[in-house]
Motif scaffolding. Structure first.
Motif, mmCIF file in Angstrom:
data_model
loop_
_atom_site.group_PDB
_atom_site.id
_atom_site.type_symbol
_atom_site.label_atom_id
_atom_site.label_comp_id
_atom_site.label_asym_id
_atom_site.label_seq_id
_atom_site.Cartn_x
_atom_site.Cartn_y
_atom_site.Cartn_z
ATOM 1 N N PRO A 84 -36.698 -12.646 19.882
ATOM 2 C CA PRO A 84 -35.307 -12.422 20.286
ATOM 3 C C PRO A 84 -34.304 -13.101 19.355
ATOM 4 O O PRO A 84 -34.560 -14.178 18.820
ATOM 5 N N LEU A 85 -33.172 -12.453 19.172
ATOM 6 C CA LEU A 85 -32.062 -13.038 18.427
ATOM 7 C C LEU A 85 -31.266 -13.914 19.398
ATOM 8 O O LEU A 85 -30.702 -13.410 20.379
ATOM 9 N N PRO A 86 -31.197 -15.217 19.164
ATOM 10 C CA PRO A 86 -30.575 -16.136 20.128
ATOM 11 C C PRO A 86 -29.131 -15.792 20.489
ATOM 12 O O PRO A 86 -28.707 -15.993 21.630
ATOM 13 N N GLY A 87 -28.374 -15.286 19.525
ATOM 14 C CA GLY A 87 -26.963 -15.022 19.791
ATOM 15 C C GLY A 87 -26.706 -13.865 20.726
ATOM 16 O O GLY A 87 -25.603 -13.727 21.267
ATOM 17 N N ILE A 88 -27.706 -12.980 20.907
ATOM 18 C CA ILE A 88 -27.526 -11.834 21.810
ATOM 19 C C ILE A 88 -28.702 -11.769 22.779
ATOM 20 O O ILE A 88 -29.267 -10.699 23.032
ATOM 21 N N ALA A 89 -29.044 -12.916 23.318
ATOM 22 C CA ALA A 89 -30.205 -13.001 24.203
ATOM 23 C C ALA A 89 -29.957 -12.364 25.570
ATOM 24 O O ALA A 89 -30.898 -11.941 26.234
ATOM 25 N N THR A 90 -28.692 -12.281 25.998
ATOM 26 C CA THR A 90 -28.402 -11.718 27.310
ATOM 27 C C THR A 90 -28.088 -10.233 27.203
ATOM 28 O O THR A 90 -27.680 -9.734 26.150
ATOM 29 N N ALA A 91 -28.264 -9.525 28.302
ATOM 30 C CA ALA A 91 -27.986 -8.088 28.335
ATOM 31 C C ALA A 91 -26.519 -7.800 28.021
ATOM 32 O O ALA A 91 -26.200 -6.824 27.335
ATOM 33 N N GLN A 92 -25.627 -8.656 28.519
ATOM 34 C CA GLN A 92 -24.199 -8.470 28.283
ATOM 35 C C GLN A 92 -23.877 -8.571 26.795
ATOM 36 O O GLN A 92 -23.108 -7.767 26.259
ATOM 37 N N ARG A 93 -24.463 -9.537 26.105
ATOM 38 C CA ARG A 93 -24.204 -9.706 24.679
ATOM 39 C C ARG A 93 -24.799 -8.561 23.861
ATOM 40 O O ARG A 93 -24.224 -8.128 22.873
ATOM 41 N N ARG A 94 -25.956 -8.071 24.275
ATOM 42 C CA ARG A 94 -26.551 -6.937 23.574
ATOM 43 C C ARG A 94 -25.656 -5.707 23.709
ATOM 44 O O ARG A 94 -25.458 -4.970 22.744
ATOM 45 N N HIS A 95 -25.159 -5.511 24.888
ATOM 46 C CA HIS A 95 -24.268 -4.374 25.122
ATOM 47 C C HIS A 95 -23.000 -4.501 24.274
ATOM 48 O O HIS A 95 -22.527 -3.515 23.688
ATOM 49 N N CYS A 96 -22.460 -5.713 24.193
ATOM 50 C CA CYS A 96 -21.257 -5.961 23.400
ATOM 51 C C CYS A 96 -21.523 -5.684 21.922
ATOM 52 O O CYS A 96 -20.696 -5.067 21.233
ATOM 53 N N TRP A 97 -22.680 -6.120 21.428
ATOM 54 C CA TRP A 97 -23.014 -5.905 20.014
ATOM 55 C C TRP A 97 -23.190 -4.411 19.722
ATOM 56 O O TRP A 97 -22.771 -3.918 18.678
ATOM 57 N N ALA A 98 -23.800 -3.700 20.651
ATOM 58 C CA ALA A 98 -23.952 -2.252 20.495
ATOM 59 C C ALA A 98 -22.578 -1.580 20.400
ATOM 60 O O ALA A 98 -22.381 -0.647 19.611
ATOM 61 N N GLN A 99 -21.627 -2.072 21.189
ATOM 62 C CA GLN A 99 -20.264 -1.536 21.115
ATOM 63 C C GLN A 99 -19.632 -1.807 19.755
ATOM 64 O O GLN A 99 -18.894 -0.961 19.220
#
Length: 267
Positions: free
Chosen positions: A25-40
């Protein structure tokens, strides 16, 4: 999220999960919310690319080049100049749109005012500026009050509004574009030195801009300028790196993404 590519959120979230499964896992986007934000954020970048691709396929009014026109748009204006065989004018206008940027509220007003002498003088095209740069600098001084009210885009927000600083940026940039004659001459000289591979050419041009005041000392100005030249098909170049060595925010973001710490000790 609305607009083009909006239906790709789940696709990118899924690809992030594939990376996690393969490399951890990439520590900076470990949560579902952060992954969604990065995808955006990825979608936002794709939209900017799609925007220029769409413009290239459309017709362009000559008024887009005219800062005295209500429909002035330097991105479209650069395309128009290129289609008319005026490559140096297209490159020059791309420099201007990059230097001032598009503000979230004022849009192209800053570039429009300076390029068009605040509606009260000549248009400072590549040819006009080259013929009398002192007159351009005098125009800046005469309109110092108006310049002070204008706003750079977010990418350029730390640039000085002082007339002498703007004059220095224009002067050193013009010297860069004309060092070998015109931009095409610089491109030919670059190809002769490093070959015609787009990444290598981009890198050579990027490194050559260190003399341009307000561009060469950091990363973002020259990176944005050169990537725009590539996206508008004004030059056969593309970045082969994100050039984090001169970055501030992007470097901190990369450290956070990979290590979960914006101050992580890594070059």
């Amino acid at each position: 999220m609305n607009g083009i590519h909006k239906n790709r959120i789940n696709e990118f979230v899924g690809k992030i999960a594939e990376i996690d499964a393969q490399f951890g896992p990439l520590p900076g986007i470990a949560t579902a919310q952060r992954r969604h934000c990065w995808a955006q954020q990825i979608i936002s970048s794709l939209r900017r690319i799609s925007y220029t691709e769409t413009l290239i396929m459309q017709g362009v009014s000559p008024a887009r080049c005219d800062p005295h026109s209500d429909i002035f748009d330097p991105v479209r204006g650069s395309l128009h100049y290129h289609r008319q065989g005026q490559l140096d004018e297209a490159i020059w206008l791309t420099f201007i749109l990059t230097h001032f940027g598009k503000h979230s509220v004022d849009e192209w007003a800053f570039a429009q005012d300076v390029y068009g002498s605040f509606q009260a003088g000549p248009v400072w095209s590549f040819a006009t500026y080259g013929a009398d740069p002192v007159a351009f600098e005098n125009m800046l001084v005469a309109n110092a009050g108006g310049i002070a009210t204008r706003k750079f885009s977010n990418h350029r927000k730390f640039q000085s509004k002082r007339p002498d600083a703007i004059a220095r940026t224009f002067r050193t940039y013009y010297q860069w574009q004309t060092e070998f004659g015109g931009f095409q001459d610089r491109l030919v000289a670059t190809h002769a030195r490093v070959g015609q591979e787009p990444h290598a050419t981009f890198d050579a041009l990027y490194k050559s801009m260190t003399s341009v005041f307000g561009f060469g000392g950091g990363r973002l100005g020259r990176f944005d300028f050169l990537t725009m030249l590539g996206k508008l098909q004004l030059a056969p170049i593309a970045p082969g790196s994100v050039y984090l060595d001169k970055a501030t925010g992007p470097l901190a973001g990369a450290r956070f993404l990979f290590f979960g710490d914006r101050e992580h000790a890594i070059t």
